[in-house]
Design an enzyme around this catalytic site. Structure first.
Site, PDB file in Angstrom:
ATOM      1  N   GLY A  17       0.922  -1.134   0.000  1.00 10.26           N
ATOM      2  CA  GLY A  17       0.000   0.000   0.000  1.00 10.26           C
ATOM      3  C   GLY A  17       0.952   1.170   0.000  1.00 10.26           C
ATOM      4  O   GLY A  17       1.745   1.312   0.915  1.00 10.26           O
ATOM      5  N   THR A  18       0.910   1.962  -1.007  1.00 16.04           N
ATOM      6  CA  THR A  18       2.115   2.705  -1.362  1.00 16.04           C
ATOM      7  C   THR A  18       1.788   4.009  -2.032  1.00 16.04           C
ATOM      8  O   THR A  18       0.667   4.230  -2.462  1.00 16.04           O
ATOM      9  CB  THR A  18       2.861   1.835  -2.414  1.00 16.04           C
ATOM     10  OG1 THR A  18       3.455   0.762  -1.768  1.00 16.04           O
ATOM     11  CG2 THR A  18       3.888   2.601  -3.201  1.00 16.04           C
ATOM     12  N   THR A  19       2.825   4.841  -2.118  1.00 16.79           N
ATOM     13  CA  THR A  19       2.768   5.932  -3.080  1.00 16.79           C
ATOM     14  C   THR A  19       4.007   5.835  -3.948  1.00 16.79           C
ATOM     15  O   THR A  19       5.129   5.847  -3.419  1.00 16.79           O
ATOM     16  CB  THR A  19       2.769   7.299  -2.367  1.00 16.79           C
ATOM     17  OG1 THR A  19       1.740   7.315  -1.398  1.00 16.79           O
ATOM     18  CG2 THR A  19       2.563   8.419  -3.372  1.00 16.79           C
TER      19      THR A  19
END
Lengths: 225, 250
Positions: A17-19
């Protein structure tokens, strides 16, 4: 049941779960990512490196399933290595991106990898290629992905300009990732960047105070040195 | 005829005591006794020319093709045993298509050369097959510029400014060496190849032939295509005239 995500009851897949962000400028690209890896609510790695070198001057930003994207990047590195042997030079970024895309597409029913391939080569200069889930491949001036990206589409749509310098682009990418980290629970930790130009690649790491702060952030207590 | 290779020339997989692979040498002889093929790498592209000996007056002009495109910017001229050459052409087409499909980019000339070399070489590694009786002339024009490669039955490949094979190769090479290949354009090369082919062709002893030519150049948009019929005819006319004039002034 519940409580520690993954250790009791239903195990949740490890997710990035990232940017992730990549922006091209005249002469190269800057890739940026947060560093949080979560299993449910547990942060299994708070300082991971989501930017992977693929070979030549091409790099991969990974989001979605951590296992899937790591496996994909291993395959792509293997193919790139074989290809280099035949070409006797670095492959184009477009070629590397295409190899990654074909894995996504041919295994679309089993994989969940949303990725960005970005880098520099002598033929097309700095390039950013989007590889969303499903196997699309499209070149764009900038790309973002991961859960945190939903909060920064407006920022990039509004603030991206052509003709930025390398330094401006690094600041731009850092700001974008920081804004996403501020609002997305699945993004956080440190900001890692990679800048790729004709001269090669440089890694950047921004921690703690060097991460830009925005509205509603708690001010630092006076006793912090 | 010769007892030179006796015993050691029965299979391509057998060396002779003095280190020769006789089957490969015999394959080379098949190429040497066939029609002449000339390739010239010019400033702005590559030109290939084939002397197609006409075996029958009933043959339709333009049939019995020896030059084929294997990709947009690559072509092959076959010297020697034509069916073996067609096998190489089909392999090359397949290699180029698969490469494009996987890597998303057209195959580079030097990569195709390597692939064809390795393929030719395969046939000297196994007992149940024989080497190709063909030398492949590969013309390519890619981001590395115009390239001309020659791949022999053994798998040896080299990159050339100008090369020739077949019956008239010695004379052709002598003529090629006289040319300034760094300055020559494809338009000029077509005329030179026509002149070379007609110069080395002995009217009294050799069978009539048809000249088949192809090129890949800046003017063709870096696409490998046959040289237009009118251009070949004009070059042939000019060559014949030049040779007549030379004969008359002797």
């Amino acid at each position: 049941r519940g409580g520690w995500g993954g250790m009791a009851g239903q195990a949740q897949a490890v997710s990035t779960g990232t940017t992730i962000v990549a922006v091209a400028f005249d002469g190269g690209v800057v890739l940026g990512a947060d560093s949080r890896v979560s299993t449910g609510t547990y942060v299994s790695n708070r300082a991971s490196d989501k930017i992977t070198p693929l070979g030549g001057q091409a790099f991969l930003c990974r989001s979605g399933s951590a296992a899937d994207t790591e496996a994909i990047s291993d395959y792509v590195r293997h193919f790139v290595r074989q290809h280099e042997g035949e070409l006797q030079e670095d492959p184009d970024v477009a070629t590397v991106a295409r190899m990654a895309m074909s894995i996504n597409y041919q295994n679309k029913d089993r994989l969940m990898g949303a990725m960005i391939v970005a880098g520099w080569d002598a033929h097309e200069g700095g390039q950013v290629w989007s590889l969303p889930i499903g196997g699309t491949l499209v070149r764009t001036p900038w790309a973002i992905d991961g859960s945190g990206s939903t909060y920064i589409w407006g920022f990039l749509d509004s603030e991206y300009r052509e003709g930025m310098t390398e330094a401006e682009t690094v600041e731009f990418v850092k700001t974008a990732v920081a804004l996403a980290m501020a609002r997305d629970g699945s993004s956080g930790g440190v900001i890692r960047t990679v800048t790729v130009t004709a001269e090669g690649s440089k890694r950047g790491l921004f921690t703690g105070k060097s991460i830009p702060q925005f509205q509603d952030e708690l001010p630092e207590p006076a006793w912090v040195r | 005829m010769s007892g030179v290779g006796s015993g050691y020339d029965l299979a391509a997989t057998t060396f002779s005591p003095d280190g020769r692979l006789f089957q490969l040498e015999y394959a080379g002889k098949a190429v040497d006794s066939a029609g002449t093929v000339v390739g010239l790498r010019c400033k702005d592209g590559v030109v290939l020319g084939v002397e197609k000996v006409i075996r029958s007056k009933l043959l339709v002009k333009g049939s019995n093709r020896h030059v084929h495109s294997v990709d947009t910017g690559m072509g092959i001229a076959v010297a020697g045993v034509l069916p073996d050459g067609r096998y190489m052409v089909n392999r090359a087409i397949s290699e180029a298509a698969n490469y494009k499909s996987f890597y998303g980019q057209p195959m580079l000339g030097h990569v195709m050369c390597d692939r064809l070399s390795q393929f030719m070489h395969l046939f000297s590694l196994y007992g149940g097959v024989r080497p190709m009786g063909t030398t492949v002339f590969l013309a390519a024009y890619d981001r590395n510029g115009p390239q001309l490669y020659q791949i022999e039955p053994s798998g040896i490949s080299q990159r050339y400014f100008g090369c020739a094979s077949g019956k008239g190769r010695q004379q052709a090479r002598t003529e090629i060496e006289k040319l300034d290949l760094k300055e020559l354009t494809c338009a000029q090369a077509v005329k030179e190849i026509a002149r070379i082919m007609y110069t080395i062709h002995d009217e009294t002893k050799d069978k009539p032939f048809e000249l088949e030519m192809s090129w890949v150049s800046d003017d063709t948009g870096r696409k490998h295509v046959r040289v237009p019929e009118e251009v070949v005819s004009a070059a042939v006319e000019e060559a014949k005239r030049a040779i007549e004039e030379a004969d008359m002034s002797d």
